[in-house]
Write an enzyme that holds these catalytic residues in place. Structure first.
Site, short mmCIF file in Angstrom:
data_model
loop_
_atom_site.label_atom_id
_atom_site.label_comp_id
_atom_site.label_asym_id
_atom_site.label_seq_id
_atom_site.Cartn_x
_atom_site.Cartn_y
_atom_site.Cartn_z
N GLU A 55 -38.82 -56.60 -13.35
CA GLU A 55 -39.33 -57.94 -13.59
C GLU A 55 -40.83 -58.02 -13.35
O GLU A 55 -41.56 -58.66 -14.12
CB GLU A 55 -38.61 -58.96 -12.68
CG GLU A 55 -37.12 -59.05 -12.91
CD GLU A 55 -36.31 -58.13 -12.01
OE1 GLU A 55 -35.21 -58.53 -11.59
OE2 GLU A 55 -36.78 -57.00 -11.71
N TRP A 173 -25.05 -15.21 -20.81
CA TRP A 173 -24.85 -16.66 -20.83
C TRP A 173 -23.50 -16.94 -21.49
O TRP A 173 -23.21 -16.37 -22.54
CB TRP A 173 -25.96 -17.37 -21.59
CG TRP A 173 -27.29 -17.26 -20.94
CD1 TRP A 173 -28.30 -16.39 -21.26
CD2 TRP A 173 -27.76 -18.05 -19.87
NE1 TRP A 173 -29.38 -16.60 -20.46
CE2 TRP A 173 -29.08 -17.62 -19.59
CE3 TRP A 173 -27.24 -19.09 -19.10
CZ2 TRP A 173 -29.86 -18.18 -18.57
CZ3 TRP A 173 -28.01 -19.65 -18.10
CH2 TRP A 173 -29.30 -19.19 -17.84
N THR A 199 -22.92 -20.21 -5.41
CA THR A 199 -23.77 -20.29 -6.60
C THR A 199 -25.19 -19.86 -6.28
O THR A 199 -25.84 -19.16 -7.06
CB THR A 199 -23.77 -21.72 -7.16
OG1 THR A 199 -22.44 -22.06 -7.58
CG2 THR A 199 -24.72 -21.86 -8.34
N GLY A 292 -19.96 -24.24 -7.58
CA GLY A 292 -19.08 -23.49 -8.49
C GLY A 292 -17.67 -24.02 -8.44
O GLY A 292 -17.42 -25.19 -8.14
#
Length: 357
Positions: A55, A173, A199, A292
């Site tokens: 605002e 990948w 991880t 993970g």
């Protein structure tokens, strides 16, 4: 009474609010449009770090044109004095004649008081325009306020058979470049990224938002590490002085890791619920869980996952590969976590499926 015009301008306010999503914590992401004689004379959204408010930005841009105008706000204007003056007071001082609000702020410091202040000042107030969209947009902020826990979303990138890595840990990948770029865009809309210690040890990720054009704050990086196994040679620790990094553990803090800039937080009692409560207490509203399998299972068991972003590659890795979700120890199907299917997108040879509670 609302009208089709009100709905159209509120759609604009909601779109502006999305610009700040993931960068306004501990505040909500809000959008505001000031309209006079059918023309937009000012617009704004909550800025990085939660200030200035939407605002305030919209009124600044509207200037004197705000007098006699209608303000469309995606969340009830605040009415309390915090680090900035109340937005309800700013709207009153600007001389707006009408305020259209999408939804009420559950914060007990506001919770209807902002709209009440506007009405007491003689301003016409219309509520509930775009409420469903506004509630979804700030589900994380609402959860922090009402449940004392952030919104948790799970992102996983798996093979066709739900595997995130070979048995050896190799995972680069499973999904393609388009999917990896989509993950960066997804990170931009969250306050923090959470992973487990496994991880960190296996993948050594940076967990940064390397999205071209992203200008917000660095994402908070959260590591759940009960045994405090994270070592100082990991990228997260090496960059902790420039990128906020919190490590939750059940062990005593390590002075070596703390000297690197990481914040070590010891949790007593139930670990996951303790982490959730502490994150909320510190103002975190939206957390993206990226790994993970054990972490995913732990949050799913407790019913803490609101949304899932499931990236799926086109290969099959087999039962000896690592599962995207570890064992849930279910006794019957009815106990399985259930989600509703939403969007399904093709990203090169991959698919992204979005599910929600």
């Amino acid at each position: 009474m609302s009208s089709l015009i009100d709905q159209q301008f509120m759609t604009t306010a909601l779109a502006l609010a999305v610009r700040g999503l993931g960068d306004t914590w501990p505040n909500p992401a809000v959008g505001c449009v000031i309209v006079k004689d059918g023309m937009v004379v000012g617009r704004g959204w909550t800025q990085s770090g939660g200030r200035p408010h939407a605002e305030t930005e919209a009124l600044r841009r509207a200037g004197s044109a705000a007098k006699g105008a209608t303000a469309y706000v995606s969340l009830e204007p605040c009415s309390h004095h915090g680090k900035t003056p109340p937005c309800a007071d700013a709207l009153i001082a600007a001389g707006v004649l009408r305020v259209v609000s999408a939804t009420t702020d559950p914060d007990p410091r506001v919770s209807g008081q902002g709209l009440a202040a506007l009405r007491q000042a003689g301003i016409e107030v219309v509520e509930g325009v775009g409420k469903a969209e506004a509630d979804k947009l700030n589900a994380g902020f609402f959860s922090r306020v009402t449940k004392q826990q952030p919104l948790f979303a799970l992102k996983t990138a798996t093979s066709l058979d739900g595997r995130i890595a070979l048995a050896s840990g190799e995972s680069k990948w499973i999904t393609g470049e388009q999917s990896r770029h989509a993950v960066l865009a997804l990170r931009a809309k969250f306050d923090a990224i959470l992973v487990g210690s496994e991880t960190v040890l296996q993948d050594d990720p940076e967990l940064t938002c390397r999205l071209a054009g992203y200008g917000g704050r660095p994402k908070l990086r959260i590591v759940l590490d009960r045994r405090l196994r994270t070592s100082v040679d990991r990228k997260l620790i090496q960059t902790a002085k420039s990128i906020p990094t919190w490590i939750y553990t059940t062990q005593k803090p390590s002075s070596v890791i703390e000297s690197s800039g990481a914040n070590i937080i010891t949790v007593e009692g139930d670990f996951i619920t303790g982490v959730a409560a502490d994150l909320a207490a510190k103002g975190i509203t939206r957390v993206l869980i990226e790994g993970g399998g054990q972490i995913a299972a732990a949050f799913l068991k407790l019913g803490l996952i609101s949304d899932i972003y499931w990236f799926r590659g086109a290969q099959v890795l087999g039962g000896d590969a690592r599962a995207g979700v570890a064992g849930l120890s279910l006794d019957h199907l009815a106990a399985a976590p259930h989600f509703k299917r939403g969007q399904s997108l093709r990203l090169g040879q991959d698919f992204l499926e979005i599910l929600s509670q």
